[in-house]
Write a protein that holds these residues in place. Structure first.
Motif, short mmCIF file in Angstrom:
data_model
loop_
_atom_site.label_atom_id
_atom_site.label_comp_id
_atom_site.label_asym_id
_atom_site.label_seq_id
_atom_site.Cartn_x
_atom_site.Cartn_y
_atom_site.Cartn_z
N VAL A 8 0.87 -1.18 0.00
CA VAL A 8 0.00 0.00 0.00
C VAL A 8 0.91 1.24 0.00
N GLY A 9 0.76 2.07 -1.04
CA GLY A 9 1.71 3.18 -1.24
C GLY A 9 2.80 2.77 -2.21
N ALA A 10 2.42 1.90 -3.17
CA ALA A 10 3.40 1.29 -4.08
C ALA A 10 4.13 2.30 -4.96
N THR A 11 3.54 3.48 -5.15
CA THR A 11 4.18 4.48 -6.02
C THR A 11 5.11 5.41 -5.26
N GLY A 12 5.14 5.29 -3.94
CA GLY A 12 5.89 6.25 -3.12
C GLY A 12 7.37 5.93 -3.02
N ALA A 13 8.10 6.80 -2.29
CA ALA A 13 9.55 6.64 -2.14
C ALA A 13 9.86 5.29 -1.48
N VAL A 14 9.10 4.94 -0.44
CA VAL A 14 9.35 3.67 0.25
C VAL A 14 8.73 2.51 -0.52
N LEU A 35 -0.93 -1.32 -4.54
CA LEU A 35 -2.05 -0.44 -4.20
C LEU A 35 -1.54 0.97 -3.95
N ALA A 36 -2.33 1.95 -4.39
CA ALA A 36 -2.00 3.36 -4.15
C ALA A 36 -3.30 4.14 -4.15
N SER A 37 -3.24 5.44 -4.44
CA SER A 37 -4.48 6.22 -4.46
C SER A 37 -5.16 6.04 -5.82
N LYS A 38 -6.37 6.57 -5.90
CA LYS A 38 -7.14 6.55 -7.14
C LYS A 38 -6.36 7.19 -8.30
N ARG A 39 -5.56 8.23 -7.95
CA ARG A 39 -4.76 8.94 -8.98
C ARG A 39 -3.85 8.01 -9.74
N SER A 40 -3.35 6.97 -9.08
CA SER A 40 -2.37 6.08 -9.71
C SER A 40 -3.00 4.83 -10.32
N ALA A 41 -4.30 4.60 -10.05
CA ALA A 41 -4.94 3.37 -10.53
C ALA A 41 -4.79 3.25 -12.04
N GLU A 56 -6.48 1.03 -7.02
CA GLU A 56 -6.87 1.93 -5.92
C GLU A 56 -7.03 1.10 -4.63
N THR A 57 -6.61 1.68 -3.51
CA THR A 57 -6.74 0.98 -2.22
C THR A 57 -8.19 1.07 -1.72
N THR A 58 -8.84 -0.08 -1.56
CA THR A 58 -10.16 -0.12 -0.92
C THR A 58 -10.13 -1.26 0.10
N PHE A 70 2.30 -1.58 4.54
CA PHE A 70 1.70 -0.24 4.41
C PHE A 70 2.77 0.84 4.48
N SER A 71 2.76 1.76 3.50
CA SER A 71 3.63 2.93 3.56
C SER A 71 3.02 4.07 2.76
N ALA A 72 1.80 4.45 3.14
CA ALA A 72 1.08 5.50 2.41
C ALA A 72 0.62 6.60 3.36
N GLY A 73 1.31 6.72 4.49
CA GLY A 73 0.93 7.73 5.48
C GLY A 73 0.03 7.16 6.56
N ASP A 75 -2.73 8.17 8.02
CA ASP A 75 -4.19 8.16 7.88
C ASP A 75 -4.67 6.96 7.08
N ILE A 76 -3.93 6.62 6.04
CA ILE A 76 -4.30 5.45 5.22
C ILE A 76 -4.16 4.17 6.06
N SER A 77 -3.11 4.10 6.89
CA SER A 77 -2.95 2.92 7.75
C SER A 77 -4.10 2.82 8.74
N ALA A 160 11.12 12.41 3.65
CA ALA A 160 9.88 13.19 3.60
C ALA A 160 9.04 12.84 2.37
N GLY A 161 9.49 11.85 1.58
CA GLY A 161 8.68 11.38 0.46
C GLY A 161 9.14 11.88 -0.90
N ALA A 162 8.54 11.27 -1.93
CA ALA A 162 8.95 11.53 -3.31
C ALA A 162 8.74 12.99 -3.70
N ALA A 163 7.65 13.61 -3.23
CA ALA A 163 7.36 14.98 -3.64
C ALA A 163 8.38 15.96 -3.05
P1 A2P Z 1 -0.22 8.05 -5.12
O1 A2P Z 1 1.07 8.07 -5.88
O2 A2P Z 1 -1.32 7.39 -5.88
O3 A2P Z 1 -0.60 9.39 -4.54
P2 A2P Z 1 5.53 9.21 -0.52
O4 A2P Z 1 5.79 8.55 0.82
O5 A2P Z 1 6.68 9.08 -1.45
O6 A2P Z 1 5.03 10.60 -0.36
O7 A2P Z 1 4.34 8.37 -1.19
C1 A2P Z 1 3.06 8.28 -0.61
C2 A2P Z 1 2.35 7.02 -1.10
O8 A2P Z 1 1.05 6.99 -0.50
C3 A2P Z 1 2.12 6.99 -2.59
O9 A2P Z 1 2.26 5.69 -3.08
C4 A2P Z 1 0.68 7.47 -2.70
O10 A2P Z 1 0.01 7.05 -3.87
C5 A2P Z 1 0.08 6.79 -1.50
N1 A2P Z 1 -1.21 7.39 -1.16
C6 A2P Z 1 -1.51 8.69 -0.98
N2 A2P Z 1 -2.83 8.87 -0.74
C7 A2P Z 1 -3.39 7.63 -0.78
C8 A2P Z 1 -4.72 7.11 -0.64
N3 A2P Z 1 -5.75 7.92 -0.41
N4 A2P Z 1 -4.91 5.78 -0.77
C9 A2P Z 1 -3.86 4.96 -1.00
N5 A2P Z 1 -2.59 5.37 -1.16
C10 A2P Z 1 -2.35 6.68 -1.06
#
Ligand code: A2P
Ligand code: 11C
Length: 347
Positions: A8-14, A35-41, A56-58, A70-73, A75-77, A160-163
């Protein structure tokens, strides 16, 4: 056969580091779910040479999952980890959401793998700056006892993440071109003011909390006591962001209990300690730096010296890749330990 593993958070830095490191893990793997957010689906990423589609994570994403990383912040956890557990998965959570929950083991496998045996579905991965400090100090503590830790960190921007990493690179480019630049994320996306990190350092990681300490500093203090199961260790921290891509560095001062402790004795302990690589020889300028630690699983230690005034006080320099041992590798090591301790079942 093998496990179904969700990231969960597959597109992020971790998350991207987790995908890469699972590719060479000893875990038997049947299926990976990204799994990631809807934006990455719908976007694609590779696991080894296999193309996988991000979803998308559901709550239902966790049907059939054995291990969820889990590594998506936080709140997601908080939202989805209980859903994953409900569906029979073991969650390894790399956020701060559950770390201080007394029912959740907080694990650095080199230090307290046994704590996992009491899990209730969630195992927490400590903060990156805590993990590397534990790997370096636990062997010293075992041999000489540990009374006090005072640490100052020099933390990389990838923490602090990819951004945030993107922001630093853009600022650096603009500065080199004498162009205007701004800051939107660091020191903390959740705080009001933002300052540039390129060619700068920021004495704030996460937002401020009790006593003038930041949350990052409190994490190092509280997590250390929990991992070492010792409320009596004195711990204080100053956490600083430096314009480094990856690799957290720490200047660590400790006071030990045993009168027999010496620099040579500490070096001997660390030379054979699990997960540690000693790089300590001032005569040949041997000491670790973030660039030499990047991509490695070990925690590197150098510059070990006795305090000038305090006989049982010692200083050292501890460096590790925050995305590897600080995050992805520690989580995968937890998964590998669950497997070898027979604490996880394939569905
Ligand atoms: P996404 O790329 O779709 O926004 P980082 O730690 O590098 O900042 O990355 C944060 C990770 O958390 C990304 O993979 C991001 O996905 C994911 N993320 C952010 N918001 C959500 C969400 N609402 N549901 C699932 N994953 C999320
Ligand atoms: C940083 N240590 O370098 C943070 C990142 O509690 O998992 C990890 C935050 C956490 O910014």
């Amino acid at each position: 056969s093998g496990y179904t593993i969700a990231i969960v958070g597959a597109t992020g830095a971790v998350g991207t580091k987790m995908i890469e490191m699972l590719g060479s893990s000893s875990l038997p793997i049947n299926k990976i779910k990204l799994l990631a957010s809807k934006r990455s689906a719908g976007k694609k990423l590779y696991f080894n040479d296999v193309e996988l589609t991000i979803e998308e994570t559901t709550a239902d994403s966790f049907d059939g999952v054995d291990i969820a990383l889990f590594s998506a912040g936080g709140d997601i956890s908080k939202e989805f980890a209980p859903e994953a557990v409900k569906r029979g998965a073991i969650v390894i959570d790399n956020t701060s959401a559950y770390r201080m929950d007394p029912t959740v083991p907080l694990v650095v496998p080199e230090v307290n793998a046994d704590a996992m045996k009491n899990h209730n579905g969630i195992i927490a991965n400590p903060n990156c700056s805590t993990i590397q400090m534990m790997v370096a100090l636990q062997p010293i503590r075992k041999k000489y006892g540990l009374k006090r830790i005072i640490v100052s960190t020099y933390q990389a921007v990838s923490g602090a993440g990819a951004a945030a990493l993107e922001e630093m690179k853009e600022q650096a480019q603009h500065m080199l071109n004498d162009e205007p630049y701004d800051a939107k994320i660091l020191p903390s996306g959740g705080d009001k003011k933002h300052f540039p990190i390129a060619f700068n350092i920021l004495p704030q990681i996460d937002v401020f909390a009790e006593g003038g300490y930041t949350y990052e500093e409190w994490k190092m203090i509280n997590e250390t006591k929990k991992i070492m199961s010792d409320d009596h260790i004195k711990v204080s921290a100053t956490c600083v962001r430096v314009p480094v891509v990856s690799g957290h560095s720490e200047s660590v001062y400790i006071e030990v209990a045993d009168e027999s402790a010496t620099v040579a004795g500490i070096q001997d302990v660390l030379r054979i300690a699990p997960g540690v690589e000693l790089q300590d020889d001032p005569a040949t300028q041997l000491y670790p730096t973030p660039l030499t630690a990047v991509g490695k699983k070990e925690t590197f230690v150098g510059r070990i010296r006795q305090d000038v005034d305090e006989k049982l006080g010692f200083h050292m320099w501890v460096v590790s890749d925050n995305l590897v041992k600080g995050a992805a590798w520690n989580s995968i090591q937890i998964a590998e330990s669950l497997h070898s301790l027979d604490l996880v079942k394939e569905k």
